[in-house]
Design an enzyme around this catalytic site. Structure first.
Site, short mmCIF file in Angstrom:
data_model
loop_
_atom_site.label_atom_id
_atom_site.label_comp_id
_atom_site.label_asym_id
_atom_site.label_seq_id
_atom_site.Cartn_x
_atom_site.Cartn_y
_atom_site.Cartn_z
N HIS A 350 0.64 -1.15 0.33
CA HIS A 350 0.07 0.28 0.02
C HIS A 350 0.45 1.62 -0.34
CE1 HIS A 350 -4.04 -1.98 0.40
NE2 HIS A 350 -3.27 -2.20 1.09
N LYS A 541 -8.23 14.16 5.13
CA LYS A 541 -7.15 12.77 4.79
C LYS A 541 -6.48 13.56 5.52
CE LYS A 541 -6.24 13.91 0.11
NZ LYS A 541 -5.92 12.92 -1.00
N ARG A 542 -5.36 12.36 5.56
CA ARG A 542 -4.70 12.22 6.78
C ARG A 542 -3.70 13.61 6.39
NH1 ARG A 542 -4.25 8.35 10.78
NH2 ARG A 542 -2.30 9.23 11.71
N LYS A 547 1.08 14.71 1.34
CA LYS A 547 0.37 14.64 0.43
C LYS A 547 -0.29 16.29 0.40
CE LYS A 547 -2.17 11.03 3.15
NZ LYS A 547 -2.67 9.86 1.86
N THR A 647 -8.31 6.64 -2.21
CA THR A 647 -9.56 6.67 -2.18
C THR A 647 -10.70 7.49 -1.66
OG1 THR A 647 -9.51 6.08 0.36
CG2 THR A 647 -9.31 4.43 -1.59
N LYS A 651 -14.46 8.51 -3.95
CA LYS A 651 -15.75 9.21 -2.71
C LYS A 651 -16.17 10.75 -3.72
CE LYS A 651 -14.23 6.45 0.54
NZ LYS A 651 -12.89 6.61 1.94
C1 NBG Z 1 -2.21 3.68 2.08
C2 NBG Z 1 -1.65 4.34 0.76
C3 NBG Z 1 -2.87 5.23 -0.13
C4 NBG Z 1 -4.34 4.06 -0.47
C5 NBG Z 1 -4.75 3.24 0.82
C6 NBG Z 1 -4.88 2.21 0.47
C7 NBG Z 1 -1.25 3.32 3.46
C8 NBG Z 1 0.25 2.73 4.48
N1 NBG Z 1 -1.68 3.40 2.34
O1 NBG Z 1 -3.16 5.75 -0.95
O2 NBG Z 1 -1.34 5.89 1.47
O3 NBG Z 1 -4.99 4.33 -1.21
O4 NBG Z 1 -3.46 3.16 1.35
O5 NBG Z 1 -4.88 1.27 -1.04
O6 NBG Z 1 -1.87 3.91 4.88
#
Ligand code: NBG
Length: 817
Positions: A350, A541-542, A547, A647, A651
């Protein structure tokens, strides 16, 4: 326009239940479960009464599903994830059972406000961000596609911390989500397993939560492990009068499932974290062996019964633990055990961020998991022998591929273990999977090209449209029928309305309603008035430097200066939300900067009606449900090559937002699908950045040619947004002007141009609505149902198994098993 959330009646459950019957059931639960009379009952009591009444409705499905899987011995997905960001269950379960309208009637009859009851549910925040939310969407999609699956994880007593914003800064507090009990879980003390960690043994006890499919009878199980000490207390110490010591072991053991690590995309290498990983992985694997045995299958059939999916490297220890269980506990020889393991395990990566790639000190491993370490060494020896034979005289290659990172402190590389132990490895968007192959795991791809693949992420339309956006759902039902909930590709039928003026009016009506709803919430929570007619420009988002929330912040400062200089810009409301890891100082400073800007901008009469900035505290799944439907412009502005997928971008687009973004993660696929004219692109590509980096990047030349950015930075540096304090934002500005690790300065000019294009496009209200509609219409691909079908066919090799109604009646089962 009432949202019809009723699935086709042939598939729906409880067709006979009407509002009155549900109201009766609520009254009964208020009495028998809550032990309350109506005059004493709180909203929370009524929430629980409704939750229990709804639970009664799904139990039949749940029991039937477990029974059908057991009888058939069907191949099953075992999804291992350290995180599940579930969001509240009640409304989602109502929608999936087809009882949303019935619940409304029941509440009307009882004089209750359904939305208020729904809001009473504390959300299980058992995840940090995208990775955990993806796991939750995937569970729901597997159930909706009638795929036999179990989700395994940890029942953290405290989920992701609660965030307050105090004078612009993040303040964390604990999240005691279980304090008032949890009506959705069932404890299964009979399914508990010992896990040995160092010299201690911990017991994992199963807590099951039903995961309902939409409009089908399937209800899969999410099984979360809670840690318990083998003994409540140590009698010897107790009798000797050492009361503290007597309970110490219990406290230590139970700490294991106490709290979720609040770090997103970083790995901290803490002992407790490794203990959590082995704890839930070992319990889950032992549980699978129990299931295998219960179905009369030999252990050597483990891989035909189970497809084990590793959600990132957090459960990667499963490779060694499965080997250990097969060899030590079940007497299987090494080679057979290895074929079983590699045949059933697969791994999803991920992230490419180096700080997120987990490694564990060999000494820590030695201390906690000596046998598993021995097994890892053996896997490594055999693996490197094979690599050496194929690649004579390449020590650097061996060093890179080894499961052990050499150096003063030797470490176990969990990603390499996951790759070697899996038969499939996937990234989560096209670009990401390409970079996984090209950079991260390149030598492994040479060795096993067929192992690597891509499955682009998706999100569930039930929660993210049907639950989150009832007004849009109603419009969709009226226009294209209701099947989009299970077949999101149906959204493409909206395209034929793209030039229908009357329809675009209705489209805008829905969006205005959602924006009004969010404005009310902002006013309630923050006391800030925002104009629902302004452009809602949203980044939730975080908070992370990659980001680039600070890029957005700089842009706002530029906008502020332009308006102060008399420029007439269309009204905008910038909305931020997201948590920063508590130990991540730079991310917290970015929050502080946004807070500082908001304070000045929102007080300045010159900005009135033109510019507003808000930071919504404590972003969560439930808050997301209120935000996503109200977004006009979706900010997806990560440094290219660093956001694996995203994601939130999906949305927002599905709910009709237009994206401003870089060519990163799933943005690329979104842009290709919605059409390049319906997407505001900017920024360097991953390839261009690679070239720039090779030449030695420095932000200064960019900044020197950009007086607008310079002015914004100087204004921040002057203390304008920090009550005259010139030092507060210094670390952030020094970073941007020094190494600028996330290439903010390289992209800020392009970002400004893209925002100017947004301003121009926004003025044309019809044109904007058309873009918005086309974004929804063309994003059906991003359903997690599609992702799950991909996994099922290309990775897991599992097939759906429809569950028929009422295979077991409660009365017909006199205590079997
Ligand atoms: C996160 C990514 C996102 C991705 C999500 C789900 C982690 C390690 N990765 O871009 O930063 O959409 O995983 O796949 O949290």
């Amino acid at each position: 326009m009432a949202a019809s959330t009723v699935p086709p009646t042939d598939l729906g459950t409880s067709p006979s239940l009407d509002g009155h019957a549900l109201a009766e059931a609520m009254r009964r639960h208020l009495f028998f479960t809550q032990a309350k009379s109506p005059s004493l009952a709180t909203s929370h009591d009524y929430y629980r009464a409704l939750a229990m009444a709804v639970r009664d409705q799904l139990l039949q499905n749940w029991v039937d599903t477990a029974e059908a899987y057991t009888q058939s011995g069907v191949r099953t997905v075992s999804y291992l994830s350290a995180e599940y960001l579930l969001g509240p269950h009640l409304e989602n379960n109502l929608v999936n059972l087809g009882l949303r309208d019935v619940a409304q009637e029941a509440c009307d009859e009882l004089g209750l406000d359904l939305m208020q009851l729904i809001a009473e549910e504390p959300e299980p925040g058992l995840g940090n961000g995208g990775l955990g939310r993806l796991a939750a969407c995937f569970q729901e999609s597997m159930a909706s596609l009638e795929l036999p699956a179990i989700g395994y994880g940890i029942r953290y007593e405290f989920g992701i911390f609660r965030q307050q914003i105090v004078r612009g800064s993040q303040v964390e507090s604990t999240d005691p989500w279980l304090a008032q009990g949890n009506p959705w879980e069932v404890i299964r003390p009979e399914w508990s397993y010992p896990v040995v960690i160092g010299v201690h043994t911990v017991i994992g006890v199963a807590y099951d939560t039903p995961i309902l499919g939409y409009g089908v009878h399937t209800a899969n199980t999410l099984r979360l492990w809670s840690a318990q000490a083998p003994e409540a207390f140590d009698f010897a110490s107790f009798n000797a009068g050492d009361y503290t010591r007597a309970v110490l072991q219990k406290i230590n053991s139970e700490t294991l499932s106490k709290v979720l690590y609040p770090n997103d995309e970083t790995s901290q290498g803490k002992q407790l974290r490794l203990s959590q990983q082995i704890f839930f992985v070992s319990c889950s694997l032992q549980d699978m062996f129990r299931i295998l045995k219960g179905q009369g299958l030999p252990v050597t059939e483990f891989h035909t019964k189970f497809a084990v999916q590793l959600n990132d490297t957090h459960p990667a220890i499963a490779v060694a633990e499965l080997m250990r269980l097969l060899i030590d506990e079940h007497g299987v020889d090494w080679d057979t055990a290895w074929s079983i393991t590699t045949a059933c395990v697969s791994y999803t990566n991920h992230t490419l961020l180096p700080e997120a790639l987990e490694t564990w000190g060999v000494d820590l491993f030695e201390q906690l998991l000596p046998r598993q370490l021995e097994i890892i060494y053996e896997i490594n020896t055999r693996f490197l022998r094979m690599v050496r034979i194929r690649n004579p005289g390449q020590p650097a290659l061996l060093e890179r591929m080894s499961l052990i990172q050499e150096g003063p402190q030797r470490k176990v590389r969990m990603a390499n273990l996951a790759v070697v132990g899996s038969h499939r490895v996937n990234g989560v968007a096209e670009l990401h999977s390409r970079l996984v192959r090209k950079d991260l795991f390149a030598p492994f791809v040479e060795l096993w090209p067929e192992k690597f693949t891509n499955v682009t992420n998706g999100v569930t339309p039930r929660r993210w449209i049907a639950v989150a956006n009832p007004s849009l759902s109603g419009l969709l039902d009226d226009t294209i029928g209701s099947t989009w909930r299970r077949d999101l590709g149906e959204l493409s039928r909206l395209e034929s309305y793209a030039d229908d003026g009357a329809f675009l009016e209705r489209w805008r009506g829905v969006r205005d309603l959602n924006k009004q709803r969010l404005s009310n919430l902002i006013h309630q929570q923050l006391g800030v008035l925002v104009d629902p007619a302004s452009l809602f420009d949203v980044q939730v988002k975080r908070i992370h430097e990659y980001k680039r929330q600070h890029l957005a912040a700089l842009q706002i400062v530029e906008r502020y200066l332009r308006i102060r200089n008399g420029e007439d810009l269309p009204p905008r409301t910038f909305i931020f939300g997201g948590k920063a890891a508590p130990g991540y100082a730079m991310a917290k400073l970015i929050i502080r900067l946004i807070g500082g800007i908001a304070e000045i901008v929102n007080m300045d009469p010159a900005m009135d009606g033109r510019l507003r900035v808000v930071f919504l505290p404590n972003f969560s799944v439930s808050l997301g449900q209120k935000v996503y439907p109200a977004v006009d412009l979706s900010e997806q502005i990560s440094t290219a090559g660093l956001e694996a997928s995203g994601t939130g971008n999906m949305k927002m687009a599905l709910n009709g937002a237009v994206t401003i973004g870089t060519l990163d993660g799933a943005n690329i696929e979104i842009r290709d699908l919605v059409g390049h004219d319906n997407f505001f692109l900017f920024g360097h590509t991953a390839e261009q950045l690679e070239v720039i980096n090779r030449g030695g990047y420095h932000p200064m030349p960019w900044l020197e040619n950009d007086p607008i950015a310079r002015e914004a930075i100087d204004l921040i540096g002057s203390g304008h947004f920090s009550e005259g304090d010139r030092d507060l934002f210094h670390p952030l500005l020094a970073n941007l002007c020094g190494s600028d690790p996330y290439r903010v300065m390289a992209d800020i000019g392009g970002y400004r141009k893209a925002h100017n294009a947004v301003d121009a496009a926004w003025v044309d209200a019809v044109g904007w609505s058309r873009m918005s509609l086309l974004n929804s219409a063309r994003c059906g691909f991003f359903s997690s149902d599609r992702s799950i079908r991909d996994y099922a066919e290309r990775i897991w090799n599992v097939e759906s198994m429809p569950i028929n109604a009422c295979t077991v009646l409660p009365s017909a089962q006199p205590g079997r098993r």
